[in-house]
Design a protein around this motif. Structure first.
Motif, short mmCIF file in Angstrom:
data_model
loop_
_atom_site.label_atom_id
_atom_site.label_comp_id
_atom_site.label_asym_id
_atom_site.label_seq_id
_atom_site.Cartn_x
_atom_site.Cartn_y
_atom_site.Cartn_z
N GLU A 92 4.04 1.47 -1.14
CA GLU A 92 4.58 1.53 -2.47
C GLU A 92 3.60 2.18 -3.32
O GLU A 92 3.95 3.02 -4.35
N GLU A 93 2.39 1.58 -3.32
CA GLU A 93 1.47 2.46 -4.53
C GLU A 93 1.22 3.75 -4.05
O GLU A 93 1.17 4.65 -5.10
N VAL A 104 3.34 5.96 -2.92
CA VAL A 104 4.45 6.61 -3.54
C VAL A 104 4.19 6.76 -5.05
O VAL A 104 4.59 7.78 -5.68
N LYS A 105 3.98 5.64 -5.72
CA LYS A 105 3.91 5.63 -7.30
C LYS A 105 2.71 6.35 -7.77
O LYS A 105 2.96 7.23 -8.63
N ARG A 106 1.79 6.55 -6.86
CA ARG A 106 0.55 7.54 -7.25
C ARG A 106 0.88 9.01 -6.79
O ARG A 106 0.04 9.90 -6.89
N SER A 107 2.08 9.35 -6.26
CA SER A 107 2.41 10.49 -5.56
C SER A 107 1.55 11.14 -4.71
O SER A 107 1.03 12.45 -4.71
N CYS A 125 0.79 -1.25 -0.11
CA CYS A 125 -0.10 -0.02 -0.03
C CYS A 125 0.99 1.20 0.14
O CYS A 125 0.58 2.13 -0.80
N LEU A 129 10.22 3.91 2.66
CA LEU A 129 9.01 3.96 1.76
C LEU A 129 8.10 5.37 1.89
O LEU A 129 7.25 5.50 1.45
#
Length: 130
Positions: free
Chosen positions: A68-69, A71-74, A66, A97
């Motif tokens: 990581e996601e 972070v990916k989605r800023s 969660c 993270l």
């Protein structure tokens, strides 16, 4: 009355989630309960959230995935990881993270007011003295 802060609570344990929601309500913030990391990601598409309380050990998408996601989605929302695991390696991993804090579940209720004051974007108006 000032706008309430929205605090997302992500925990797969319904009893604990309910206790945290009640405590957040008592602290004068608006809790948004999510059973899974995916529910949190869905919620963030429609709701503004000021703080996330995230369990680490959950089925399907655990707290690491969660984070990581997010972070990916800023998604720039402070995340406090709330876990039963007193594990320095996991603590370091969530900090890497981007988690703002790592709190053990037994300490959460005692430290909640301080954590809210520390991690919400502006002070809460809690002084209801009459």
């Amino acid at each position: 009355m000032a706008d309430l802060f929205n605090v997302a609570v992500v925990d797969d344990d319904p009893r604990l989630r309910k206790l945290i929601v009640e405590e957040l309500t008592d602290e004068g913030v608006r809790p948004l309960a999510c059973e899974t990391g995916q529910k949190l990601l869905d919620l963030l598409q429609s709701e503004s959230v000021d703080l996330i309380l995230l369990d680490l050990m959950m089925p399907e998408m655990d707290g690491f995935l969660c984070l990581e996601e997010l972070v990916k989605r800023s998604i720039q929302v402070p995340v406090i990881v709330v876990t039963a695991l007193n594990d320095e390696i996991k603590r370091q991993k969530v900090q890497d993270l981007g988690a703002a804090d790592y709190i053990l579940k037994p300490d959460l209720f005692e430290r909640l007011p301080e954590l809210l004051d520390q991690h919400l974007p502006r002070p809460r108006n809690l002084h209801h003295q009459g």
